[in-house]
Write a protein that holds these residues in place. Structure first.
Motif, short mmCIF file in Angstrom:
data_model
loop_
_atom_site.label_atom_id
_atom_site.label_comp_id
_atom_site.label_asym_id
_atom_site.label_seq_id
_atom_site.Cartn_x
_atom_site.Cartn_y
_atom_site.Cartn_z
N LYS A 57 0.90 -1.08 0.04
CA LYS A 57 -0.10 -0.10 0.06
C LYS A 57 0.88 1.21 0.01
N LEU A 58 0.61 2.10 -0.99
CA LEU A 58 1.35 3.37 -0.90
C LEU A 58 0.52 4.37 -0.23
N ARG A 59 1.09 4.60 0.80
CA ARG A 59 0.18 5.57 1.72
C ARG A 59 0.64 7.06 1.98
N THR A 60 -0.12 7.96 1.87
CA THR A 60 0.53 9.49 2.13
C THR A 60 1.22 9.55 3.22
N LYS A 61 0.82 9.03 4.25
CA LYS A 61 1.48 9.22 5.74
C LYS A 61 2.27 7.95 6.13
N PHE A 65 -0.82 2.40 7.87
CA PHE A 65 -0.56 0.78 7.63
C PHE A 65 -0.09 0.65 6.04
N GLN A 66 0.96 0.09 6.10
CA GLN A 66 1.63 0.33 4.64
C GLN A 66 1.25 -1.22 3.73
N GLY A 67 0.30 -2.08 4.42
CA GLY A 67 0.12 -3.42 3.82
C GLY A 67 1.05 -4.35 4.41
N LEU A 68 0.61 -5.78 4.22
CA LEU A 68 1.32 -6.76 4.96
C LEU A 68 2.63 -7.22 4.22
N GLU A 90 -1.68 -4.40 -6.76
CA GLU A 90 -0.72 -3.20 -7.10
C GLU A 90 0.56 -3.65 -7.07
N VAL A 91 1.29 -3.33 -7.95
CA VAL A 91 3.03 -3.35 -8.07
C VAL A 91 3.46 -2.12 -7.75
N THR A 92 4.43 -1.90 -6.87
CA THR A 92 4.93 -0.69 -6.58
C THR A 92 6.36 -0.43 -7.02
N ASP A 93 7.03 -1.57 -7.41
CA ASP A 93 8.16 -1.48 -7.84
C ASP A 93 8.60 -2.52 -8.94
N PRO A 94 9.54 -2.34 -9.83
CA PRO A 94 9.67 -3.22 -10.83
C PRO A 94 10.49 -4.39 -10.20
N ARG A 95 11.01 -4.30 -9.13
CA ARG A 95 11.52 -5.77 -8.50
C ARG A 95 10.62 -6.68 -8.18
N GLN A 96 9.29 -6.14 -7.97
CA GLN A 96 8.28 -7.00 -7.25
C GLN A 96 7.82 -7.71 -8.63
N VAL A 97 7.86 -7.29 -9.87
CA VAL A 97 7.15 -7.79 -11.03
C VAL A 97 7.05 -9.42 -11.10
N VAL A 109 -1.32 -0.55 -11.35
CA VAL A 109 -0.55 0.74 -11.04
C VAL A 109 -1.19 1.67 -10.72
N GLY A 110 -0.92 2.08 -9.38
CA GLY A 110 -1.52 3.09 -8.51
C GLY A 110 -1.58 4.47 -9.27
N ALA A 111 -2.40 5.29 -8.66
CA ALA A 111 -2.26 6.60 -9.11
C ALA A 111 -0.68 7.29 -8.84
N ARG A 112 -0.24 7.00 -7.93
CA ARG A 112 1.22 7.42 -7.35
C ARG A 112 2.11 7.03 -8.35
N ASN A 113 2.17 6.24 -9.12
CA ASN A 113 3.04 5.55 -9.95
C ASN A 113 2.70 5.54 -11.47
N MET A 114 1.64 6.37 -11.93
CA MET A 114 1.46 6.42 -13.16
C MET A 114 2.36 6.96 -14.04
N TYR A 115 3.26 7.92 -13.35
CA TYR A 115 4.50 8.48 -14.10
C TYR A 115 5.83 7.66 -13.96
N ASN A 116 5.73 6.52 -13.34
CA ASN A 116 7.07 5.56 -13.23
C ASN A 116 7.25 4.72 -14.34
N TYR A 117 7.87 5.50 -15.30
CA TYR A 117 8.00 4.79 -16.53
C TYR A 117 8.72 3.69 -16.47
N GLU A 118 9.87 3.46 -15.57
CA GLU A 118 10.45 2.21 -15.59
C GLU A 118 9.73 1.24 -15.17
N LEU A 119 8.62 1.26 -14.31
CA LEU A 119 7.65 0.23 -13.85
C LEU A 119 6.66 -0.10 -14.97
N LEU A 120 6.50 1.08 -15.72
CA LEU A 120 5.28 0.63 -16.71
C LEU A 120 6.16 -0.26 -17.77
#
Ligand code: PEP
Ligand code: MN
Length: 263
Positions: A57-61, A65-68, A90-97, A109-120
């Motif tokens: 979970k990509l949380r603002t604060k 809770f960041q997810g398990l 949701e995948v938050t890092d290319p290393r998780q793929v 791909v979450g809103a916070r990562n739409m511009y993460n072109y390496e992940l895309l």
């Protein structure tokens, strides 16, 4: 008249143009095996199309809770097998793929990562469907170009998901851009989903905005469901209960049946 996308499979299900809306339900985050099994079992009984699986979970604060994380992997495997439903996660890092590929049927791909072109680009190298959320302040063009990064690597199974944008309005968590759904359906070849949970940030509004999305031509919905929203570790204020989900699902199918010849 909307443009038709090319049908593709998501795990054991198919995403097809003009068919009944594809509904993905589940908690914002997996909190325990019990919680995830309980909610998934209720949703399976309703005939949900697929399950949300909030692992990272990509949380603002930073203290929210960041997810398990990896601890949830075995829970997802158990639930996926038990209910034979596709998993959206949701995948938050290319290393998780690579490790997520084993049990995830559609990468989110979450809103916070739409511009993460390496992940895309990394997701473009897989053959799994990708649900690409719109960033908080992305224009439709920026969002469509982001989808292009995935397609350029050879993966054409991209779903665009409207999840609300940031405006001057503060009564709701985000401003749900219904225009985007209608525009994308009429001018692009993508399947379009709606996330009325993050789009409103208010469980009271989820039903209305789900129906509005279907009326605008959405092919699917991503809805947060929790059996005990008050106790949820994340986003409880926007979660609907399984019994509310059941009622909503009936309305969605009814509305779609009424409007399907118009799309
Ligand atoms: C989610 O769907 O769990 C999520 C974090 O949504 P968004 O990326 O749209 O904020
Ligand atoms: Mn959430």
């Amino acid at each position: 008249m909307s443009m038709k996308f090319k049908a593709f499979s998501i795990g054991p299900t198919n995403l097809k143009p003009d068919s009944i809306p594809y509904i993905v339900g589940g908690p914002c985050a997996i909190e325990s095996l019990n919680q995830y099994t309980h909610i998934s079992s209720e949703l399976k009984n309703c005939g949900v199309s697929a399950l949300r699986a909030g692992i990272f979970k990509l949380r603002t604060k930073p203290n929210s809770f960041q997810g398990l994380g990896k601890e949830a992997y075995p829970y997802v495997k158990i639930v996926r097998e038990k209910f034979n439903l596709p998993i959206f996660s949701e995948v938050t890092d290319p290393r998780q793929v690579e490790e997520l590929s084993v049990f995830v049927d559609c990468f989110q791909v979450g809103a916070r990562n739409m511009y993460n072109y390496e992940l895309l680009k990394e997701l473009g190298k897989t053959q799994k469907p990708v649900l690409l959320k719109r960033a908080f302040s992305a224009t439709i063009d920026e969002w469509v170009h982001a989808a292009g990064y995935i397609e350029a690597e050879g993966n054409n199974k991209v779903i665009l998901c409207e999840r609300g944008i940031r405006t001057f309005e503060t009564k709701t968590r985000n401003t749900f851009d219904i225009n985007a759904i209608s525009y994308l359906k009429r001018n692009t070849h993508y399947p379009v989903f709606a996330d009325p949970s993050h789009g409103t940030g208010d469980s009271q509004l989820v039903s209305d905005i789900s129906l509005a999305s279907v009326a605008a031509g959405a092919d699917g919905l991503l809805i947060e469901v929790h059996h005990n929203p008050v106790k949820a570790l994340s986003d409880g204020f926007q979660a609907i209960t399984p019994s509310e989900f059941k009622i909503l699902q009936k309305k969605i199918y009814k509305l779609h049946a009424l409007l399907k010849d118009e799309f």
